[in-house]
Write an enzyme that holds these catalytic residues in place. Structure first.
Site, short mmCIF file in Angstrom:
data_model
loop_
_atom_site.label_atom_id
_atom_site.label_comp_id
_atom_site.label_asym_id
_atom_site.label_seq_id
_atom_site.Cartn_x
_atom_site.Cartn_y
_atom_site.Cartn_z
N ARG A 64 -53.25 -5.41 -57.58
CA ARG A 64 -52.79 -5.56 -56.20
C ARG A 64 -53.19 -6.94 -55.63
NH1 ARG A 64 -50.74 -3.36 -50.97
NH2 ARG A 64 -51.11 -5.28 -49.90
N ARG A 90 -44.67 -3.04 -46.73
CA ARG A 90 -45.96 -3.21 -47.42
C ARG A 90 -47.00 -3.65 -46.42
NH1 ARG A 90 -45.55 -1.32 -52.62
NH2 ARG A 90 -43.51 -1.87 -53.41
N ILE A 91 -48.19 -3.13 -46.60
CA ILE A 91 -49.33 -3.62 -45.81
C ILE A 91 -49.81 -4.89 -46.50
CG2 ILE A 91 -51.66 -3.07 -45.02
CD1 ILE A 91 -49.33 -1.34 -43.89
N ASN A 106 -44.44 -8.00 -36.41
CA ASN A 106 -43.81 -6.85 -37.06
C ASN A 106 -42.94 -6.10 -36.05
OD1 ASN A 106 -43.40 -4.77 -39.08
ND2 ASN A 106 -44.84 -3.50 -37.94
N THR A 107 -41.89 -5.51 -36.54
CA THR A 107 -41.06 -4.65 -35.70
C THR A 107 -41.10 -3.23 -36.26
OG1 THR A 107 -38.83 -4.26 -34.85
CG2 THR A 107 -38.98 -5.48 -36.90
N HIS A 108 -41.18 -2.26 -35.36
CA HIS A 108 -41.36 -0.87 -35.78
C HIS A 108 -40.48 0.06 -34.93
CE1 HIS A 108 -43.34 2.56 -37.56
NE2 HIS A 108 -43.48 3.07 -36.35
N ALA A 141 -54.26 -5.94 -40.11
CA ALA A 141 -54.31 -5.40 -41.47
C ALA A 141 -54.08 -3.89 -41.53
CB ALA A 141 -55.64 -5.77 -42.12
N ASP A 144 -48.96 -0.72 -38.97
CA ASP A 144 -48.26 -0.86 -37.69
C ASP A 144 -49.23 -0.92 -36.50
OD1 ASP A 144 -45.65 -0.85 -38.88
OD2 ASP A 144 -45.85 1.30 -39.16
C1 GAR Z 1 -36.39 -1.17 -38.89
O1 GAR Z 1 -36.06 -0.13 -38.01
C2 GAR Z 1 -37.87 -1.50 -38.82
O2 GAR Z 1 -38.43 -1.32 -37.56
C3 GAR Z 1 -38.45 -0.51 -39.79
O3 GAR Z 1 -37.56 -0.56 -40.86
C4 GAR Z 1 -36.24 -0.76 -40.36
C5 GAR Z 1 -35.59 -1.84 -41.18
O4 GAR Z 1 -34.21 -1.87 -40.96
N1 GAR Z 1 -39.79 -0.84 -40.13
C6 GAR Z 1 -40.76 0.07 -40.27
O5 GAR Z 1 -40.57 1.27 -40.27
C7 GAR Z 1 -42.15 -0.51 -40.47
N2 GAR Z 1 -43.15 0.51 -40.39
P1 GAR Z 1 -33.31 -3.07 -41.50
O6 GAR Z 1 -33.74 -3.36 -42.93
O7 GAR Z 1 -31.92 -2.54 -41.43
O8 GAR Z 1 -33.53 -4.24 -40.59
#
Ligand code: GAR
Length: 187
Positions: A64, A90-91, A106-108, A141, A144
């Site tokens: 890793r 990935r973290i 990051n977007t969640h 780290a 989310d």
């Molecule tokens: C998005 O909704 C993003 O927030 C999420 O994956 C999706 C990617 O969509 N991320 C997570 O869940 C992180 N924990 P995309 O590949 O169509 O942009």
């Protein structure tokens, strides 16, 4: 402002960023798009848009720590001002967070700190919340975790499935992401 975007999947949110940059609405340059595995549509659409791409395949590394080092090297080579995790599942290692302290975004698809992890939409639906949404935050780290920059609420509708809810969240997520990047670029 130069950013490197990391993806693991389809990159539909990334496409909103690509489109906003192309339309002159976002004063920044996407230096490169990277993925943790080969064959993602996120990389395919980035290449189609004429962007530089790279893959640091998690499965190519026995240890890793070696993947962590390779990812850091690959991203740092582009000297980005910000790194965006846009569906990067990935973290990253503490060393990566240190290298891009306060610059890893990051977007969640949930209203953090509720429902972190890989199934934020499914978990919110299973819990039965009536409002969920999306969060753009500076990542640390953890899973989310890290200081929240902005959030948008999205109502859960009767009959929503994980897919219908996630699609509605992504509409809000794209708008929020472009706004936050614009604010960072103009700061
Ligand atoms: C998005 O909704 C993003 O927030 C999420 O994956 C999706 C990617 O969509 N991320 C997570 O869940 C992180 N924990 P995309 O590949 O169509 O942009």
């Amino acid at each position: 402002m130069r950013i490197v975007v990391l993806v693991s999947g389809t990159g539909s949110n990334l496409q909103a960023v690509i489109d906003a940059v192309a339309a002159g609405e976002l004063p920044m340059e996407i230096a490169a798009v990277g993925a943790d595995r080969p064959g993602t549509f996120g990389i395919e659409r980035s290449a189609a848009a004429g962007l530089e791409t790279f893959v640091v395949n998690f499965k190519d590394f026995a240890a890793r720590a070696d993947w962590d080092a390779a990812l850091l090297d690959a991203v740092a080579a582009y000297k980005p001002d910000y790194v965006l995790s846009s569906g990067f599942m990935r973290i990253v290692a503490p060393g990566f967070i240190d290298a891009f302290a306060g610059r890893y975004v990051n977007t969640h698809p949930a209203l953090l700190p509720a429902f972190p992890g890989a199934h934020g939409v499914r978990d919110a639906l299973a819990y039965g919340v009536k409002v969920t949404g999306c969060t753009v935050h500076f990542a640390d780290a953890g899973v989310d975790t890290g200081p929240i920059i902005a959030q948008t609420p999205v109502a859960v509708l009767d009959g929503d499935t994980e897919e219908t809810l996630h699609e509605r969240i992504k509409v809000a997520e794209r708008e929020l992401l472009v706004k936050v990047l614009g604010d960072l670029a103009r700061a």
